[in-house]
Each structure stands twice: as C-alpha cells, then as structure tokens.
Motif scaffolding. Structure first.
Motif, short mmCIF file in Angstrom:
data_model
loop_
_atom_site.label_atom_id
_atom_site.label_comp_id
_atom_site.label_asym_id
_atom_site.label_seq_id
_atom_site.Cartn_x
_atom_site.Cartn_y
_atom_site.Cartn_z
N GLY A 28 0.86 -1.46 0.06
CA GLY A 28 -0.12 -0.12 -0.22
C GLY A 28 0.78 0.96 0.46
N SER A 29 2.42 1.77 0.99
CA SER A 29 2.76 2.15 0.74
C SER A 29 3.33 2.96 -0.60
CB SER A 29 3.41 2.29 1.70
OG SER A 29 4.99 1.28 1.75
N ALA A 30 3.84 1.32 -1.19
CA ALA A 30 4.80 2.10 -2.46
C ALA A 30 3.91 2.01 -3.53
CB ALA A 30 4.85 0.17 -3.11
N VAL A 31 1.95 1.02 -3.91
CA VAL A 31 1.50 1.95 -4.46
C VAL A 31 0.89 4.23 -4.54
CG1 VAL A 31 -1.32 1.87 -4.87
CG2 VAL A 31 0.30 -0.08 -4.66
N MET A 32 0.99 4.48 -3.07
CA MET A 32 0.53 5.79 -2.55
C MET A 32 1.54 6.50 -3.03
SD MET A 32 -2.62 5.56 -2.03
CE MET A 32 -2.07 7.45 -0.29
N ALA A 33 2.91 5.97 -2.82
CA ALA A 33 4.16 7.03 -3.18
C ALA A 33 3.75 7.36 -4.95
CB ALA A 33 5.70 5.90 -3.03
N GLN A 34 3.53 6.31 -5.64
CA GLN A 34 3.69 6.98 -7.21
C GLN A 34 2.78 7.75 -7.30
OE1 GLN A 34 5.96 6.38 -9.66
NE2 GLN A 34 4.40 7.05 -10.82
N SER A 35 1.13 7.38 -6.41
CA SER A 35 -0.18 8.55 -6.47
C SER A 35 0.10 9.81 -6.32
CB SER A 35 -1.54 7.54 -6.05
OG SER A 35 -1.10 8.04 -4.38
N GLY A 36 -0.81 10.87 -6.67
CA GLY A 36 -0.69 11.68 -6.61
C GLY A 36 -0.19 12.58 -7.45
N SER A 37 -0.64 14.07 -7.75
CA SER A 37 -0.11 15.04 -8.81
C SER A 37 1.78 15.26 -8.78
CB SER A 37 -0.25 16.49 -8.70
OG SER A 37 -1.75 16.49 -8.95
N GLY A 38 2.52 15.18 -9.50
CA GLY A 38 3.53 15.53 -9.31
C GLY A 38 4.35 15.30 -10.63
N LEU A 61 -1.56 15.07 -13.43
CA LEU A 61 -2.37 15.79 -12.60
C LEU A 61 -3.54 14.44 -12.11
CD1 LEU A 61 -3.40 18.86 -14.52
CD2 LEU A 61 -2.45 18.75 -12.30
N ASP A 62 -4.18 13.99 -10.85
CA ASP A 62 -3.98 13.28 -9.70
C ASP A 62 -5.30 13.36 -9.70
OD1 ASP A 62 -4.32 10.65 -10.25
OD2 ASP A 62 -3.58 10.75 -7.73
N PHE A 63 -6.02 12.09 -9.93
CA PHE A 63 -7.49 13.05 -9.57
C PHE A 63 -8.00 10.69 -9.03
CE2 PHE A 63 -6.92 15.79 -13.06
CZ PHE A 63 -7.40 16.97 -12.20
N PRO A 64 -9.42 11.46 -8.42
CA PRO A 64 -9.54 9.87 -7.44
C PRO A 64 -9.27 8.87 -9.09
CG PRO A 64 -11.56 11.64 -6.96
CD PRO A 64 -10.17 11.75 -8.14
N LYS A 65 -10.01 8.44 -9.67
CA LYS A 65 -10.40 7.57 -10.65
C LYS A 65 -9.46 7.88 -11.80
CE LYS A 65 -11.73 3.77 -9.80
NZ LYS A 65 -11.09 2.94 -10.01
N ILE A 66 -9.37 8.28 -11.76
CA ILE A 66 -8.25 9.43 -13.65
C ILE A 66 -7.34 10.50 -13.62
CG2 ILE A 66 -10.47 8.98 -14.38
CD1 ILE A 66 -10.12 12.44 -14.98
N TYR A 67 -6.00 10.57 -14.62
CA TYR A 67 -5.01 11.54 -14.16
C TYR A 67 -4.80 12.05 -15.49
CZ TYR A 67 -2.30 7.37 -16.79
OH TYR A 67 -1.91 6.41 -16.91
N LEU A 123 -7.51 1.17 -12.54
CA LEU A 123 -8.45 0.24 -12.76
C LEU A 123 -8.39 -0.51 -11.20
CD1 LEU A 123 -6.94 -1.64 -16.14
CD2 LEU A 123 -8.95 -0.82 -15.71
N ILE A 124 -7.14 -1.04 -10.85
CA ILE A 124 -7.02 -1.93 -9.52
C ILE A 124 -5.50 -2.00 -8.93
CG2 ILE A 124 -6.44 -3.59 -10.66
CD1 ILE A 124 -8.23 -4.87 -8.18
N GLY A 125 -5.18 -0.96 -8.16
CA GLY A 125 -4.03 -1.00 -6.92
C GLY A 125 -4.17 -0.43 -8.09
N PRO A 126 -2.26 -0.58 -8.53
CA PRO A 126 -1.14 -0.14 -9.03
C PRO A 126 -1.41 -0.30 -10.38
CG PRO A 126 -0.21 -1.81 -8.70
CD PRO A 126 -1.39 -1.78 -8.26
N LEU A 127 -1.64 -0.79 -10.86
CA LEU A 127 -2.37 -1.17 -12.73
C LEU A 127 -3.71 -0.10 -13.00
CD1 LEU A 127 -1.74 -3.45 -14.84
CD2 LEU A 127 -3.98 -3.91 -14.31
N HIS A 128 -3.23 0.56 -14.32
CA HIS A 128 -3.54 1.45 -14.69
C HIS A 128 -3.65 1.25 -16.13
CE1 HIS A 128 0.21 3.86 -15.92
NE2 HIS A 128 0.20 3.33 -14.19
N ILE A 129 -5.09 2.56 -17.42
CA ILE A 129 -4.97 1.79 -18.90
C ILE A 129 -4.46 3.89 -19.44
CG2 ILE A 129 -5.34 -0.14 -19.62
CD1 ILE A 129 -8.45 1.22 -19.51
N PHE A 130 -4.56 4.45 -20.02
CA PHE A 130 -4.03 5.65 -20.79
C PHE A 130 -4.04 5.33 -22.26
CE2 PHE A 130 -0.03 3.40 -19.84
CZ PHE A 130 0.58 3.63 -21.42
#
Length: 203
Positions: free
Chosen positions: A14-24, A68-74, A112-119
């Motif tokens: 969880g901490s690893a995932v959160m480190a990559q989330s958020g705007s930056g 720019l990070d949002f709850p489900k999209i970025y 999508l789920i956890g650290p997985l995303h599509i774009f």
C-alpha cells in the motif's frame, strides 16, 4: 505469525502504491520497436515504382513527464526526445531510415485496481531530422504531425513501468534521391508505428 506477515506485506504494498500516486513530475526513458511506412522508389530508367515495407528495428527515447492526479483518473503530459529506426531494401541495398523527433503525448489515464492503470491520448510530434542511409533525403512533408498513444502501466513506489502502442494518424512523406540522381529516387513514409517500453521515476 502468518497473519502478521500478511499485514506487513499489504502495508508495504500500500505504501509503495501511494508513493507513486498523486500529482507530480519526473523523468522517463525506454526502448521501442519501430516500423515506418512504405517506401516507393523508381530505379533507373525503368519508371516502375516499387513498394517495400520496412523492417522494424530498435529505437530509444528519454524525457520528462508531469501528472495531475484525481480519484479515478489522471492527466499526464510528457515531453520526450525519440530516435526511431527502420530498414529498407533500396535497389538491392539495405538502407537504415533514422528519424529524430520531439514527442508530446497528452495522456488521460484510468486507474483499474491497485497500481494497474490504462491510458490513451494524442501524441503531438515534431520531426527534427531524418536520414535514409547514404541517400539524400529532403525534409518531411509536415514537420508537425499528430499520432495516438495507448497502453497499460503499473506503479511500484516511485517507479512506473508501461508498455504502449503509438501510431501516426496520416502519412508524412519525405523525398529522396541517390548520389547519382539518375540511379534512384522516390519517397518514404516517415510515420512510425511503435511498441514502446518505458520506465519512469517520480522526483
């Protein structure tokens, strides 16, 4: 003991995932497998056009990204220097077609789920240079073109890994001639089709 271990694993994950989330913002680099469009050549006095498909080769890229990070999209714009290479059989000789360009993908991602995303999103491309072996190549028809990026990625701490497909929307040809003008002439489609593997680091 087993329960404590599982709790610890989920906490670290969880901490690893959160480190990559958020705007930056951060840096990125990677390799690609490239294939440019068809080459149409006229050899000698025959006057017959020959269409040859490219043989794909490995290229590379490096650059910067913001997010720019949002709850489900970025939203993630990137600025990347790319070098692509394809090989053509021109009048019996193998000629490498090298293209240097600046890419600016503007990607909309969905978590999508956890650290997985599509774009997916448009990729604005500016051609800096193009060379076709020892043949003389003119500038491409359009320095500025638009393509499409689409892919899937995973975030692991500050490290992100993704694989994507890139394709230009329309042909963008460059004319070429041989060292002896009467030998060979023609045009080549500089639009790349790429499979891109990238690693990104959040700063």
């Amino acid at each position: 003991m087993k329960k404590t271990f599982l709790v610890a694993v989920f906490a670290l994950f969880g901490s690893a995932v959160m480190a990559q989330s958020g705007s930056g913002f951060g840096i990125k680099a990677g390799l690609s497998y490239n294939k440019n469009g068809d080459l149409i050549s006229s050899v000698g006095d025959g006057g017959q056009d020959i269409v040859d498909g490219a043989e794909g080769k490995t290229g590379y890229h490096f650059g910067f990204w913001g997010k720019l990070d949002f709850p489900k999209i970025y939203l993630r714009p990137e600025l990347v220097y790319s070098k692509t290479k394809s090989s053509y059989d021109v009048d019996g000789d193998s000629q490498d077609y090298d293209i240097s360009k600046l890419d600016m993908p503007v990607l909309l991602g969905y978590k999508l789920i956890g650290p997985l995303h599509i774009f997916a999103g448009p990729a604005f491309q500016y051609t800096l240079k193009n060379d076709l072996g020892d043949l003389e190549v003119e500038d491409v028809e359009n320095d500025f073109t638009v393509g499409l990026n689409t892919g899937i990625g995973v975030n692991l701490g500050k490290l992100g890994l993704d694989v994507r497909y890139e394709r230009g929307f329309s042909k963008n040809e460059a004319e070429f001639i041989g060292a002896n003008v009467t030998d060979i002439s023609g045009r080549v489609d500089s639009r790349p089709s790429q499979i891109i593997f990238a690693a990104s680091l959040k700063l």
